[in-house]
Design a protein around this motif. Structure first.
Motif, mmCIF file in Angstrom:
data_model
loop_
_atom_site.group_PDB
_atom_site.id
_atom_site.type_symbol
_atom_site.label_atom_id
_atom_site.label_comp_id
_atom_site.label_asym_id
_atom_site.label_seq_id
_atom_site.Cartn_x
_atom_site.Cartn_y
_atom_site.Cartn_z
ATOM 1 N N THR A 44 0.846 -1.195 0.000
ATOM 2 C CA THR A 44 0.000 0.000 0.000
ATOM 3 C C THR A 44 0.883 1.247 0.000
ATOM 4 N N PRO A 45 0.929 1.931 -1.100
ATOM 5 C CA PRO A 45 1.798 3.098 -1.155
ATOM 6 C C PRO A 45 1.341 4.194 -0.198
ATOM 7 N N THR A 46 2.267 4.856 0.393
ATOM 8 C CA THR A 46 1.917 5.864 1.380
ATOM 9 C C THR A 46 2.229 7.282 0.903
ATOM 10 N N GLU A 47 3.116 7.412 -0.044
ATOM 11 C CA GLU A 47 3.456 8.756 -0.488
ATOM 12 C C GLU A 47 3.994 8.685 -1.916
ATOM 13 N N TYR A 48 4.175 9.797 -2.502
ATOM 14 C CA TYR A 48 4.658 9.824 -3.865
ATOM 15 C C TYR A 48 5.928 10.637 -3.925
ATOM 16 N N PRO A 49 6.923 10.198 -4.680
ATOM 17 C CA PRO A 49 6.925 8.974 -5.458
ATOM 18 C C PRO A 49 6.735 7.753 -4.545
ATOM 19 N N ILE A 50 6.278 6.669 -5.138
ATOM 20 C CA ILE A 50 5.785 5.530 -4.352
ATOM 21 C C ILE A 50 6.779 5.064 -3.311
ATOM 22 N N LYS A 51 6.316 5.109 -2.082
ATOM 23 C CA LYS A 51 7.115 4.576 -0.961
ATOM 24 C C LYS A 51 6.260 3.542 -0.245
ATOM 25 N N THR A 52 6.872 2.449 0.129
ATOM 26 C CA THR A 52 6.086 1.442 0.858
ATOM 27 C C THR A 52 5.962 1.848 2.311
ATOM 28 N N ASN A 53 4.944 1.302 2.881
ATOM 29 C CA ASN A 53 4.643 1.492 4.286
ATOM 30 C C ASN A 53 5.404 0.391 5.026
ATOM 31 N N VAL A 54 6.521 0.718 5.659
ATOM 32 C CA VAL A 54 7.392 -0.334 6.187
ATOM 33 C C VAL A 54 6.979 -0.761 7.593
ATOM 34 N N THR A 55 6.828 -2.047 7.724
ATOM 35 C CA THR A 55 6.515 -2.606 9.052
ATOM 36 C C THR A 55 7.417 -3.805 9.302
ATOM 37 N N ILE A 56 7.557 -4.119 10.562
ATOM 38 C CA ILE A 56 8.261 -5.349 10.933
ATOM 39 C C ILE A 56 7.304 -6.218 11.742
ATOM 40 N N TRP A 57 7.566 -7.489 11.768
ATOM 41 C CA TRP A 57 6.735 -8.385 12.577
ATOM 42 C C TRP A 57 7.638 -9.284 13.414
ATOM 43 N N ARG A 58 7.082 -9.727 14.511
ATOM 44 C CA ARG A 58 7.899 -10.488 15.454
ATOM 45 C C ARG A 58 7.849 -11.977 15.152
ATOM 46 N N ASP A 59 8.936 -12.631 15.421
ATOM 47 C CA ASP A 59 9.014 -14.083 15.303
ATOM 48 C C ASP A 59 7.893 -14.705 16.132
ATOM 49 N N GLU A 60 7.242 -15.693 15.573
ATOM 50 C CA GLU A 60 6.096 -16.319 16.237
ATOM 51 C C GLU A 60 6.510 -17.289 17.338
ATOM 52 N N ASP A 61 7.739 -17.748 17.253
ATOM 53 C CA ASP A 61 8.114 -18.889 18.095
ATOM 54 C C ASP A 61 8.485 -18.494 19.517
ATOM 55 N N VAL A 62 8.463 -19.488 20.380
ATOM 56 C CA VAL A 62 8.940 -19.292 21.756
ATOM 57 C C VAL A 62 10.199 -20.138 21.940
ATOM 58 N N LEU A 63 10.850 -19.901 23.065
ATOM 59 C CA LEU A 63 12.088 -20.626 23.339
ATOM 60 C C LEU A 63 11.827 -21.925 24.080
ATOM 61 N N ASP A 64 12.679 -22.877 23.828
ATOM 62 C CA ASP A 64 12.692 -24.122 24.593
ATOM 63 C C ASP A 64 12.703 -23.773 26.086
ATOM 64 N N THR A 65 11.877 -24.489 26.839
ATOM 65 C CA THR A 65 11.803 -24.246 28.281
ATOM 66 C C THR A 65 13.180 -24.272 28.939
ATOM 67 N N TRP A 66 14.028 -25.161 28.455
ATOM 68 C CA TRP A 66 15.337 -25.330 29.091
ATOM 69 C C TRP A 66 16.248 -24.137 28.862
ATOM 70 N N PHE A 67 15.869 -23.280 27.919
ATOM 71 C CA PHE A 67 16.667 -22.080 27.701
ATOM 72 C C PHE A 67 16.578 -21.190 28.936
ATOM 73 N N SER A 68 15.381 -20.984 29.448
ATOM 74 C CA SER A 68 15.260 -20.155 30.655
ATOM 75 C C SER A 68 15.767 -20.895 31.886
ATOM 76 N N SER A 69 15.579 -22.214 31.917
ATOM 77 C CA SER A 69 16.092 -22.986 33.060
ATOM 78 C C SER A 69 17.609 -22.902 33.141
#
Length: 951
Positions: free
Chosen positions: A499-524
């Motif tokens: 979805t362009p946000t401005e002209y000349p065409i610039k993208t609307n930049v977003t980041i997303w977080r990794d979905e995964d969690v850590l192995d329990t033993w990592f915190s242990s």
RNA sequence: GGGCGGCUAGCUCAGUUGGUUAGAGCACCUCGUUUACACCGAGGGGGUCGGGGGUUCAAAUCCCUCGCCGCCCACCA
């Protein structure tokens, strides 16, 4: 007056509350009293929030509590830090099952946020039942410092560690085969896979050579091993235990030196059912002696094949979905089939094509999920996060090699070394929702064209690893050179980018977080320092890290101990603990592992209900010997409950006889031999128990206390005290009263770490009749006795008395002398201290041996039963009870004993080699034995002669 | 395939660096209403230390070997 028995049910909760309220569980009191108090710290192996107390916990925590209480009494600043583990997979499964049972919508429909909220609610409500149960056991943890692996502080530590390791290149993303759990749809670690022997089949398939090629395959061999007959084949035979994976085959491999197939390398086969040509390659992985010597290579579905594929640059064709069903990479007929259904279908289809060469029964080990042992784990090609464990393992190995951390028993060090030496990258990402979400964000890669327009680079991502979302956004803004927002997930990010946000065409930049969690033993793995406040430089961290002793069981040496060593050393530069005590495995009374399916689970809380916490604790302590597993039986617990009652009644006896602690009483000043003797026994017991605790010899701790309290204090000291207490010598009476009370106090103190409830209760109730106690027993100092409190003269005298009483009792029993009979005793040949001892101990001897009197004489009276006692001869005048035959038998037996001694000693002493080589004291010992034997023989022979004369 | 434990009394286990007649608890047998305790007391029986070989004056203990039992790791076309 004390009741006849101790009532744990009412006393235990009351005392536990009193201890907790007193602040004794916290190190702060000890530090306030003595700022230089030595720190002593144990971090609890955090039980799962889903857990409840089982016998393993009962054992593990009893031992920790023994250590904690002992060190507390010694004046150390003791911190036993409790807490719980969020136990990712286990807890998520429990809640999911609960949702299903309640007819609720499943977790995927519910959405991540709602589900995680639900797990937290469950955790608050029913999680942590185990900590309540630990209190019932008497665990003296500092609850004010209780931690949870998912609490804010520990989560911050986890993020910090992750980000730091990533920046150091020790955490990275990689695409390789993982152990995939198709039901939970998550990666699991190698350690969570259990290979189980299974009866299966080995199928042989014919793969036709491409382009109608043929070759000569040997079918007969001469004696020299040379092929003598060949047949023309237009196929190559491969063997497999997993027919369905053939749909993903990328090659057939043969050994480079395998003459049978030499001409085929470089050619191709036409993969049946798929119709795809795949090469025949030469690779040393193919073992000419296994199967047909030709092996199908499926790089995306087998760990070994993956390596072969890498070497030969073969395509990685993944044919499974996350549920281990066949995906769209396979011919239509197989799509959507479960792997086991597909297996049958493939075999049937191959057979229909005439390409099934044969089936052999075959035993193979199949990887199962070690928890359920129901789900077959699948090697699966995915992107995951890995820790470079090999790099971290180096310092962890060294720390144990050079003794900064020691294992007890020591042989476990070998296990530790073996694993660390062959360690593989640790897959730490889990496709779950309950856990520490990985602090990594992704953004679509953008390139600007000459006109300044953004071009999306599909499939390429910016990777941003930061401790917080704010930091990630800031870093992303820096990299992209513009404001960046956060999207829910990849889909949203892609949509917004388009979805362009401005002209000349610039993208609307977003980041997303990794979905995964850590192995329990990592915190242990961070537990020993994260719980103390790291990464903040807290007072607790400074004071209590490195911790003192870790008490745990062998099955988590890899999962937990080794990883704590790696992380602790990497982030603090110091080992996390000085000692690791590996406790035994608790089995049922038949030596079987306890399991719900076997139905042989012993619930420790039921034992606590029935016999009291002290009885269970004493049992656990007593059974913690060198053996690596212990069989728990109710009978044993009952026996130690009886031991508690014995002590209780000894206290009751003291109370009835006004044996009350006397203010200012100095045990160093006692005069009575009995009191001098028991003082030495106290000193010896305290030394033995102290040493045993310090060396983790818990069985000796329990054994030493048991013998002292039961066999020394109750069986002999109190019995010997009775005649004094009933006598007329007021000075002796006062001394003995005070001494009995003192010894009882010492017994309570020494027993307290193992059996805290009954001793604390006695500590209070006995004080009701004497001077007030300065402190509860839990905070009473562990005793240190002055030098010289062992009186060897008294030891010899009471030892002599005990032997004498024993001889007389033995004769009475053997000769059936009625208990009511009071025969006189004559001792012949008393020398040295003998007469004086007899005079001093006369009163005790008469009562304990149930005789009318004891006197020294020149000769034994007629009609007496004779026995030897050192250099003297005892004569018990029991003529009216003597059965001549029985007496003769008794004496003959005694004679045989002496003769055996003489013979053995003579044999040694007459052996020149023995005389030349044996140590002096051993020779002397044998000389003495010979002399004693000869003296005894002479006396018994004389007695037998007298008997003959009477006959 | 590699490794680690274990095999001692009917049962569960001790037995330190080789050196008393190999110990304990439970179970068993006999006796006992002695005023702390029957959840007790007193006494007693019971083991050629898994088999074989070796070293040594001396082996449950050290070495070799075999046999079972248990566990861990790796591999398995």
């Amino acid at each position: 007056m004390l009741d006849k028995t101790f009532d744990p049910k009412t006393v235990e909760p009351r005392l536990y509350a009193a201890w907790e309220a007193s602040g004794a569980f916290s190190p702060d009191g000890a530090l306030a009293r003595n700022p230089d108090a030595k720190p002593y710290c144990i971090v609890i192996p955090p039980p799962n929030v889903t857990g409840s107390l089982h016998v393993g916990h009962a054992l593990n925590n009893t031992l920790q509590d023994v250590l904690a209480r002992f060190h507390r009494m010694r004046g150390d600043a003791v911190l036993w830090l409790p807490g719980m583990d969020h136990a990712g997979i286990a807890t998520q499964m429990v809640v999911e099952r609960k949702l299903a049972a309640e007819g609720n919508i499943g977790r995927r429909d519910m959405g991540r946020e709602a589900f995680v909220k639900r797990v937290w609610a469950w955790k608050e409500e029913s999680g942590g039942a185990i900590t309540k149960q630990l209190r019932r056991l008497g665990a003296s943890c500092d609850w004010s410092r209780e931690r949870f692996t998912l609490d804010e502080g520990l989560s911050a530590a986890v993020r910090k560690v992750f980000v730091t390791l990533h920046k150091q290149g020790l955490i990275y993303r990689d695409k390789r085969l993982v152990n995939w759990h198709p039901e939970l749809q998550t990666a699991i670690s190698d350690l969570e896979v259990e290979n189980l022997e299974t009866k299966g089949s080995m199928w042989r398939f014919r793969y036709p050579l491409a382009g109608g090629a043929t070759y000569q395959h040997p079918v007969e061999w001469g004696e020299d091993g040379e092929a003598t007959a060949f047949e023309t084949r237009d196929y190559i035979v491969v063997a497999t235990t997993r027919p369905e994976t053939m749909l993903g085959d990328a090659a057939v491999a043969v050994h480079p030196d395998d003459a049978r197939y030499a001409g085929l390398v470089g050619k191709s086969v036409m993969l049946p059912l798929v119709g795809r040509p795949i090469p025949i390659i030469a690779d040393a992985y193919a073992d000419p002696d296994k199967g047909t010597g030709a092996v199908k290579i499926t790089p995306a579905h087998d760990f070994n094949d993956f390596q072969v594929g890498k070497r030969h640059d073969l395509p990685l064709l993944n044919i499974f979905t996350a549920e281990a069903k066949l995906n769209d990479e396979v011919p239509e007929a197989y799509r959507g089939l479960d792997r086991f259904v597909a297996r049958k279908r493939v075999v049937a289809d191959m057979e229909a094509l005439g390409l099934l060469d044969g089936i052999d029964p075959h035993v193979l080990s199949v990887p199962y999920d070690e928890k359920s042992k129901m789900v077959v784990i699948e090697p699966y090609l995915t992107d995951q996060w890995y820790v470079d464990a090999k790099t971290l393992a180096g310092p962890a190995l060294e720390a144990v090699q050079d003794g900064r951390t020691t294992f007890e028993p020591k042989h476990w060090e070998k296990t530790y070394f073996n694993w660390l030496e062959g360690i593989e990258p640790w897959c730490i990402s889990r496709q779950l929702w309950w856990g520490h979400r990985i602090p990594a964000w992704y953004g679509i890669k953008i390139k600007q064209d000459d006109a300044g327009n953004d071009l999306l680079l599909a499939g390429e991502y910016e990777l941003i690893v930061e401790e917080t979302e704010e930091a990630a956004v800031a870093e992303a803004s820096r990299r992209y050179g513009r404001a960046v927002a956060v999207a829910q997930d990849r889909e949203e990010s892609v949509r917004r980018a388009a979805t362009p946000t401005e002209y000349p065409i610039k993208t609307n930049v977003t980041i997303w977080r990794d979905e995964d969690v850590l192995d329990t033993w990592f915190s242990s793995a961070l537990w020993p320092f994260s719980t103390l406040g790291w990464p903040e430089d807290t007072d607790d961290l400074k004071r209590f890290y490195p911790t003192s002793t870790l008490v745990t069981s062998f099955d988590i040496i890899f999962f937990w101990v080794a990883r704590m060593m790696m992380m602790g050393l990497h982030f603090t530069g110091e080992v996390p603990f000085a000692n690791v005590f590996i406790n035994a495995l608790v089995l049922d009374d038949m030596g079987q592992k306890m399991s719900k399916t076997r139905g042989n689970v012993i619930d420790p809380l039921e034992l606590v209900d029935e016999y009291g916490a002290d009885a269970l604790r004493f049992t656990m302590t007593a059974m913690s010997g060198p053996a690596r597993n212990i069989r728990l039986s109710k009978q044993r617990v009952e026996g130690y409950r009886n031991f508690g009652t014995k002590l209780w009644n000894a206290a009751r006896f003291c109370q009835m006889n006004e044996c009350v602690a006397v203010a200012g009483f100095d045990p160093g000043s006692v005069k009575e031999p009995v009191n001098l003797w028991v003082r030495g026994e106290v000193v010896k017991t305290a030394a033995a128990v102290t040493k045993a605790i310090e060396t983790f010899a818990f069985d000796e701790v329990a054994g030493g206390l048991y013998r002292f309290i039961w066999n020394i204090f109750c069986d002999w000291y109190l019995e010997l005290a009775k005649p004094i207490l009933n006598g007329t010598d007021e000075a002796a009476k006062d001394e003995t009263r005070a001494m009995a009370a003192w010894v009882l106090d010492q017994a309570m103190i020494l027993l307290h770490p193992v059996a805290p409830f009954i001793t604390e209760e006695l500590w209070a109730t006995t004080a009701e009749f004497g001077p007030a106690r300065p402190a509860m027993l839990i905070e009473t100092p562990w005793p240190v006795y002055p030098e010289g409190w062992i009186d060897t003269d008294a030891e010899a005298e009471i030892g002599w008395l005990i032997d004498l009483v024993g001889e007389i009792r033995s004769i009475r029993a053997e000769m059936n002398v009625p208990p009511s009979a009071r025969p006189p005793l004559v001792l012949v040949g008393l020398s040295g201290e003998g007469p004086a001892r007899l005079a001093r101990q006369q009163a005790r001897l008469v009562v304990l041996a149930r005789i009318s009197e004891a006197r020294a004489a020149e000769v034994a009276p007629p009609g007496a039963a004779l026995f030897t006692l050192g250099e003297a001869t005892g004569a018990l005048a029991i003529a009216e009870f003597i059965d001549l035959a029985a007496e003769k038998a008794r004496l003959t037996k005694a004679l045989a004993g002496f003769e055996g001694d003489i013979e053995r000693a003579n044999k040694k002493l007459g052996n020149p080699a023995f005389m030349a080589n044996a140590k002096e004291e051993v020779v002397a010992e044998n000389r003495e034995k010979l002399a004693d034997g000869e003296a005894g023989r002479a006396k018994i022979t004389a007695a037998l002669a007298r008997l003959e004369a009477m006959d």
